[in-house]
Design an enzyme around this catalytic site. Structure first.
Site, mmCIF file in Angstrom:
data_model
loop_
_atom_site.group_PDB
_atom_site.id
_atom_site.type_symbol
_atom_site.label_atom_id
_atom_site.label_comp_id
_atom_site.label_asym_id
_atom_site.label_seq_id
_atom_site.Cartn_x
_atom_site.Cartn_y
_atom_site.Cartn_z
ATOM 1 N N GLU A 124 11.088 9.279 8.912
ATOM 2 C CA GLU A 124 9.920 9.968 9.447
ATOM 3 C C GLU A 124 8.706 9.048 9.540
ATOM 4 O O GLU A 124 7.916 9.129 10.485
ATOM 5 C CB GLU A 124 9.593 11.178 8.567
ATOM 6 C CG GLU A 124 8.499 12.071 9.093
ATOM 7 C CD GLU A 124 8.865 12.703 10.422
ATOM 8 O OE1 GLU A 124 8.409 12.172 11.444
ATOM 9 O OE2 GLU A 124 9.591 13.717 10.435
ATOM 10 N N ILE A 183 2.798 12.064 10.825
ATOM 11 C CA ILE A 183 3.096 13.181 11.734
ATOM 12 C C ILE A 183 4.604 13.439 11.752
ATOM 13 O O ILE A 183 5.375 12.527 11.999
ATOM 14 C CB ILE A 183 2.616 12.844 13.165
ATOM 15 C CG1 ILE A 183 1.126 12.502 13.164
ATOM 16 C CG2 ILE A 183 2.927 13.982 14.113
ATOM 17 C CD1 ILE A 183 0.628 12.004 14.511
ATOM 18 N N LYS A 212 8.057 2.098 18.556
ATOM 19 C CA LYS A 212 8.063 3.513 18.186
ATOM 20 C C LYS A 212 8.593 4.359 19.337
ATOM 21 O O LYS A 212 9.367 5.299 19.137
ATOM 22 C CB LYS A 212 6.650 3.948 17.795
ATOM 23 C CG LYS A 212 6.149 3.260 16.521
ATOM 24 C CD LYS A 212 4.641 3.438 16.363
ATOM 25 C CE LYS A 212 4.116 2.773 15.105
ATOM 26 N NZ LYS A 212 2.644 2.697 15.097
ATOM 27 N N LYS A 221 9.815 0.590 11.565
ATOM 28 C CA LYS A 221 10.076 0.822 12.986
ATOM 29 C C LYS A 221 10.693 -0.383 13.679
ATOM 30 O O LYS A 221 11.528 -0.248 14.571
ATOM 31 C CB LYS A 221 8.792 1.220 13.701
ATOM 32 C CG LYS A 221 7.724 0.159 13.681
ATOM 33 C CD LYS A 221 6.331 0.725 13.551
ATOM 34 C CE LYS A 221 5.356 -0.375 13.219
ATOM 35 N NZ LYS A 221 4.567 -0.146 12.046
ATOM 36 N N THR A 266 0.822 -1.215 0.000
ATOM 37 C CA THR A 266 0.000 0.000 0.000
ATOM 38 C C THR A 266 0.856 1.265 0.000
ATOM 39 O O THR A 266 0.602 2.204 -0.759
ATOM 40 C CB THR A 266 -0.879 0.040 1.275
ATOM 41 O OG1 THR A 266 -1.219 -1.295 1.631
ATOM 42 C CG2 THR A 266 -2.123 0.841 1.049
#
Lengths: 439, 439
Positions: B131, B138, B207, B107, B14
């Site tokens: 990021e 965000i 995270k 992550k 995706t």
């Protein structure tokens, strides 16, 4: 390690002093993070004798910021003087002209001269950074200029003035009138002695004009912002909003529409449950609606010496980390020569919901007349509420209308028609309702 | 204009497909903003024949991402494969080893190998941007790595897993049980078929470990996160929280304390009126408490192909704008060789308020016993509420305690002592209360 980055600070008020202290006390940590030292080699301020608690012995002093910009041994000129004219403008022109990077917190200057300054910076191959100019410590400029690259922005809106948000929050929370809250804000240092610039929305308009340019790739057009301040907001409006499930905030909104880009600053109803409604006191917040990312919201301190100094320091550190001449970083997100002219969408064609509060004399047929004038202007109503003062018949009643999405011109025509009927007992209050994601 | 930046995308799920589309369709606008073209020259995925709606004719195909990393004509290797092991890890090592920049959304890999990868990137003079790995779209990594330079961070906390937040929001809003909400989340694609990794808190822990490193300049220590998931949260807990003025959120919190740095992931009570309490559904949010700036909050979409692709694109654009080899941008904010070892604060020494819900048999002396066990452990109570089931005497009652700030070891000792009394009719529920600025 690369040579130290030498900076000169023009303006040693609250922000300048906070920046001076931060750079001095965090010298080693900054050097580690930036890969080079950051040292202050020059400062400029009006009064050399004032005690600011800073050790200025080892820095060159300039009475004239433009002289510092031209003559000091600096790589970066930090402009914290303020104001859209000289000496700030002349000094920044001098610094850019001499090939020095500029970091500024000066929204008024950018709102007026931003495109000219960006062009000059780009033609001289230097950086013009201004994170602190909009929403203080909130990194909204970096988000727009860097993080959202490739996104197309649909709308950006925010609470950009802490003074207004403080006053509106206090009115709502503590049931106080506008004047009383303003006095308190002045006492606490949240509002200037002459508060007009803040409370009439002009400060928000300056910041919004800068955001608009970044969001839509257009030239800065701060003279083409529709501006209404908060001076007409009464405690009755706050109560009525509350009963209808809204909070009143002074928002700056820039929005792409079929007929151009709206830039508007006005008191705005936002749903109580929305995140922006929770932004209280002097806190600022900005919401960006981007086509790939979705909706991003940033909130934090929008003013204050330390918060502003933090944003300036981030800008200085970005310059320290980059190697001058080896970075493509146009000030306004894209090269200033390629910004498009700003095409204004007329406020008359704004579409949205409206809150309309009418003080009417208590006589037969008024309700029907109001409803008819609305229908004649193709305005469909979401709700209509009559708020009687208990036990006081035959005195003016308040009728509150909430419209479905309609056009501003229709609302103005309907309100004018109602005024002509002669049964109003005071000026109508019209407050726009802003759609948020949650609403 | 500088030469085009050539990128290779490994992983065409995706996110990869959304990135491919964004770069292809926004080619001209990206070139204008970045000062150079960005072109995709290579891709790698498992199944070449699958129809993704992408025109792959002009790009080189690699079955093996590591081969693409080594052999393709690329400047940037974009890793969207996922997983903490091979092939992602091997491919990223190969790319960095060959002097190619890496952008990754992975992550799990960063939580495990982040410091090693950062060192390799720095010794090869290339960038490692990630990021998208934390909080999706965000820009929290950029805020920490750039905007907050010079700030010392006291605490960072956030809602970092959309699945958990969706479930908790749905339970609270619609009075549904955990299992039902989980099934629905799975049906809507917000939760995996095997949801354990999300709902047990491990995704949040990964995270958080990355954020901790950026916040405190320490090595990534994802194995040293205290983790509790949301599987034990009942609708009764949600109701009790609501009555007491709280919402329950799964937070990841990293906090500097006298004895080290806390990293903890657990269901958390936050005041209803706080901004973080308003973060609903799959939205993520991060709050950073910084000593110069103050409190900064960012919220937005934490997952989804487009939002994640937006973050990846921002990272790619940053590389396009910089001139390779002329930027100091250590992946973890400061050079990986200078990160300090992580010093863990023991969970037993955590201090804060606690919500304790006890199902007790309805007999004399129970209240006194509970109060005594609390007092013996130096726990002072803010409130104590007995919630009887109406009309059902002699069945277990619920006693809810809210403590003032106390130490985790004391709470555990008190709860153990109460359990030993023999009057509990079920496992005690203990939920930590997190202080927010508003509370």
């Amino acid at each position: 390690m690369t040579d130290a980055l030498k900076i000169g600070i023009a303006g040693l008020g609250t922000v300048g002093a906070a920046l001076f202290r931060a750079i001095s006390t965090r010298h080693n940590s900054l050097a580690e993070i930036c890969g080079r030292e950051i040292i202050i080699t020059a400062v400029s301020a009006r009064d050399r004798t004032r005690d600011r608690g800073l050790d200025l012995d080892s820095v060159a002093w300039f009475d004239d910021p433009a002289a510092m910009a031209r003559e000091a041994d600096i790589d970066v000129f930090v402009e914290l003087i303020g104001g859209d004219g000289d000496p700030a403008h002349a000094a920044v022109l001098a610094a850019l002209g001499r090939g020095r990077h500029v970091v500024t917190a000066n929204k008024a200057m950018l709102a007026k001269h931003g495109v000219e300054l960006a062009r000059l910076a780009e033609s001289n191959g230097v950086l013009l950074n201004f994170e602190a100019a909009v929403a203080g410590g909130i990194p909204v400029i970096k988000a727009m200029r860097e993080s959202l690259t490739g996104n197309s922005i649909q709308r950006i809106y925010g609470i950009l003035n802490g003074t207004c948000n403080y006053i509106l929050t206090r009115m709502q929370r503590d049931n106080m009138g506008f004047a009383e809250c303003l006095s308190e804000a002045q006492r606490l240092g949240y509002a200037e002695a002459d508060p007009a610039f803040d409370i009439e929305g002009n400060d928000t308009a300056h910041k919004l004009a800068i955001l608009t340019s970044l969001a839509f790739g257009t030239e800065i057009a701060s003279d083409e912002v529709y501006v209404e301040g908060i001076t007409n907001i009464s405690i009755d409006d706050i109560h009525a909003a509350d009963e209808l499930g809204y909070r009143i905030k002074l928002l700056g909104v820039a929005q792409r529409t079929a007929s151009g880009i709206e830039q508007r600053v006005h008191p705005t109803m936002v749903p109580k449950g929305s995140m922006i409604a929770q932004v209280e006191g002097v806190t600022n917040a900005v919401t960006i609606e981007a086509d790939i990312l979705g909706e991003l919201m940033l909130s934090g301190p929008g003013a204050g010496g330390d918060a502003t100094a933090s944003a300036v320091l981030g800008d200085v550190a970005d310059i320290a980390k980059s190697r001058p001449g080896h970075q493509h970083a146009p000030a306004l997100g894209r090269p200033a020569t390629q910004l498009e002219p700003y095409r204004r969408a007329r406020m008359q064609s704004h579409e949205g919901g409206y809150f309309i509060s009418l003080k009417v004399e208590d006589r037969a047929g008024v309700f029907a007349s109001i409803a008819t004038r609305m229908a004649e202007n193709a305005i469909s109503l979401e709700s209509i509420v009559q708020r009687a003062r208990p036990g006081r018949a035959a005195v003016p009643q308040t009728v509150i209308l909430v419209t479905h999405a309609t056009m501003e011109s229709n609302v103005r025509a309907a309100v004018d028609a109602i005024k002509a009927e002669g049964y109003l007992a005071g000026e109508p209050q019209v407050i726009r309702i802003e759609r948020t994601r949650e609403s």
